[in-house]
Design a protein around this motif. Structure first.
Motif, mmCIF file in Angstrom:
data_model
loop_
_atom_site.group_PDB
_atom_site.id
_atom_site.type_symbol
_atom_site.label_atom_id
_atom_site.label_comp_id
_atom_site.label_asym_id
_atom_site.label_seq_id
_atom_site.Cartn_x
_atom_site.Cartn_y
_atom_site.Cartn_z
ATOM 1 N N VAL A 16 0.813 -1.222 0.000
ATOM 2 C CA VAL A 16 0.000 0.000 0.000
ATOM 3 C C VAL A 16 0.845 1.269 0.000
ATOM 4 O O VAL A 16 0.375 2.335 -0.431
ATOM 5 N N TRP A 17 2.094 1.198 0.464
ATOM 6 C CA TRP A 17 2.937 2.385 0.479
ATOM 7 C C TRP A 17 3.307 2.853 -0.928
ATOM 8 O O TRP A 17 3.784 3.963 -1.115
ATOM 9 N N GLU A 18 3.078 1.999 -1.906
ATOM 10 C CA GLU A 18 3.339 2.375 -3.294
ATOM 11 C C GLU A 18 2.061 2.847 -3.988
ATOM 12 O O GLU A 18 1.980 2.874 -5.211
ATOM 13 N N GLY A 19 1.081 3.208 -3.156
ATOM 14 C CA GLY A 19 -0.176 3.674 -3.729
ATOM 15 C C GLY A 19 -0.993 2.548 -4.320
ATOM 16 O O GLY A 19 -1.640 2.718 -5.354
ATOM 17 N N LEU A 20 -0.956 1.387 -3.649
ATOM 18 C CA LEU A 20 -1.644 0.182 -4.110
ATOM 19 C C LEU A 20 -1.138 -0.240 -5.487
ATOM 20 O O LEU A 20 -1.733 0.070 -6.517
ATOM 21 N N SER A 21 0.006 -0.931 -5.473
ATOM 22 C CA SER A 21 0.584 -1.399 -6.728
ATOM 23 C C SER A 21 -0.298 -2.451 -7.393
ATOM 24 O O SER A 21 -0.204 -2.677 -8.591
ATOM 25 N N LEU A 22 -1.160 -3.080 -6.598
ATOM 26 C CA LEU A 22 -2.090 -4.051 -7.169
ATOM 27 C C LEU A 22 -3.265 -3.332 -7.828
ATOM 28 O O LEU A 22 -3.620 -2.212 -7.454
ATOM 29 N N ASP A 23 -3.865 -3.983 -8.799
ATOM 30 C CA ASP A 23 -5.082 -3.474 -9.411
ATOM 31 C C ASP A 23 -6.160 -3.357 -8.332
ATOM 32 O O ASP A 23 -6.435 -4.303 -7.596
ATOM 33 N N VAL A 24 -6.749 -2.162 -8.205
ATOM 34 C CA VAL A 24 -7.693 -1.904 -7.113
ATOM 35 C C VAL A 24 -8.917 -2.809 -7.203
ATOM 36 O O VAL A 24 -9.376 -3.360 -6.192
ATOM 37 N N LEU A 25 -9.466 -2.987 -8.411
ATOM 38 C CA LEU A 25 -10.638 -3.856 -8.556
ATOM 39 C C LEU A 25 -10.286 -5.307 -8.219
ATOM 40 O O LEU A 25 -11.094 -6.020 -7.611
ATOM 41 N N GLY A 26 -9.081 -5.732 -8.610
ATOM 42 C CA GLY A 26 -8.636 -7.076 -8.266
ATOM 43 C C GLY A 26 -8.498 -7.246 -6.766
ATOM 44 O O GLY A 26 -8.878 -8.285 -6.201
ATOM 45 N N LEU A 27 -7.973 -6.219 -6.101
ATOM 46 C CA LEU A 27 -7.827 -6.253 -4.649
ATOM 47 C C LEU A 27 -9.185 -6.337 -3.963
ATOM 48 O O LEU A 27 -9.398 -7.150 -3.055
ATOM 49 N N LEU A 28 -10.121 -5.501 -4.408
ATOM 50 C CA LEU A 28 -11.459 -5.506 -3.813
ATOM 51 C C LEU A 28 -12.171 -6.834 -4.061
ATOM 52 O O LEU A 28 -12.882 -7.345 -3.186
ATOM 53 N N ALA A 29 -11.994 -7.399 -5.256
ATOM 54 C CA ALA A 29 -12.609 -8.692 -5.563
ATOM 55 C C ALA A 29 -12.045 -9.777 -4.664
ATOM 56 O O ALA A 29 -12.782 -10.646 -4.170
#
Length: 322
Positions: A154-167
């Motif tokens: 998260v310190w990188e501004g959520l490097s993961l795809d946000v929709l993928g993370l929420l899913a």
């Protein structure tokens, strides 16, 4: 927790059998991401992969039950609410959201997100069932959340795809429902009957989301990358249906006749290890060292949560329907 608390009076629970079954379920479930993602890379959407998986599995289970054990298909009016909830959350919800996550982020991370369900189960016990949790369990929850932060970077501004993370987090919510509803359901129903109706209900719901006639069936013959091989999509989907779904759900539900949900979920922590390893070997999806460290921290926290769950299970309120 004693066996008598989790099963009908006539059923004798065997802890060793339960552990073996949940380990098999974890192995089978752990293959779902690496079997489903190549199909999505070949042109199928996550929703289409989910409806094929759940729909064909429902047909297989209904056929087997109708031929060999038709009594399993009998449902009383009182049982429908639990079955509908199980089919919606534990089948359709888990599979759809997991594939949505796996399509947008690495399979290993998607399954790690789904396995924060153990933390959600602990929080459900504390705030809904109002059972006091030991300090060690809170420490485990804090570790799991720290691991989640490392995995998501998260310190990188959520490097993961946000929709993928929420899913993935949505899959965790549904997975918690799978364990809690499944534990309650198999107390009164045969596990195979529970899985069969749950899969059928899930299939009906998924057909609304992704109607079968909208699926590009020609994609099934398309070669796709799977480790060093390039098989067509269809044998991967068959394996997804028979191994990662029918066998996985059947063994998982059977295990819940011998183990409480909290114990089953901690043994099932083998699943993300299987999924991450398979994704690395067959899909070339390697976690960064920070994400790998976060995975260890997250799973350690989940393990502590479930290990201490036995302390609170002496309170019978834990076993009431969620």
């Amino acid at each position: 927790m004693t066996a008598e608390l989790t099963a009908p009076a006539q059923h004798v629970a065997h802890r060793g059998r339960g552990v073996t079954l949940i380990l098999l379920a974890a192995l089978f479930f752990g293959t779902s991401g690496v079997l489903g993602k190549p199909a999505m890379q070949a042109g199928l959407s996550p929703e289409q992969v989910a409806v094929i998986r759940i729909g064909l599995s429902a047909i297989v289970l209904l056929g087997l039950a109708a031929v060999f054990r038709p009594k399993l298909l009998k449902v009383t009016k009182r049982e429908w609410p639990l079955l509908l909830a199980y089919g919606s959350l534990g089948v359709a919800g888990v599979q759809l959201l997991y594939f949505l996550a796996a399509d947008r982020i690495p399979v290993g991370i998607a399954i790690l997100l789904a396995f924060t369900s153990s933390v959600l189960i602990a929080l459900w016990v504390r705030f809904v069932r109002r059972v006091r949790l030991p300090r060690a369990m809170w420490a485990g929850i804090a570790l799991a959340m720290t691991g989640l932060v490392l995995v998501a970077q998260v310190w990188e501004g959520l490097s993961l795809d946000v929709l993928g993370l929420l899913a993935g987090l949505g899959a965790a919510v549904c997975s918690a429902g799978y364990f809690l509803l499944g534990e309650r359901g198999v107390a009164d129903r045969d596990p195979l009957g529970m899985v069969t109706w749950g899969m059928t209900i899930g299939a009906v719901l998924m057909c609304v989301v992704a109607p079968p006639w909208t699926i590009p069936w020609g994609v099934l013959d398309t070669p796709t990358s799977f480790g060093p091989w390039e098989p067509p999509v269809w044998p991967l989907l068959i394996a997804l249906v028979l191994i990662a779904t029918v066998l996985a759900y059947a063994t998982g539900m059977a295990a819940l006749r011998h183990l409480p949900a909290s114990v089953a979920s901690v043994v099932g922590l083998v699943e993300p290890l299987v999924a991450a390893t398979a994704a690395w070997l067959l899909l070339g999806e390697a976690l960064s060292w920070v994400q790998a460290a976060g995975a260890v921290v997250l799973l350690t926290g989940a393990y502590i949560v479930q290990l201490n769950a036995n302390v609170v299970q002496t309170d019978s309120t834990l076993l009431k329907a969620p």
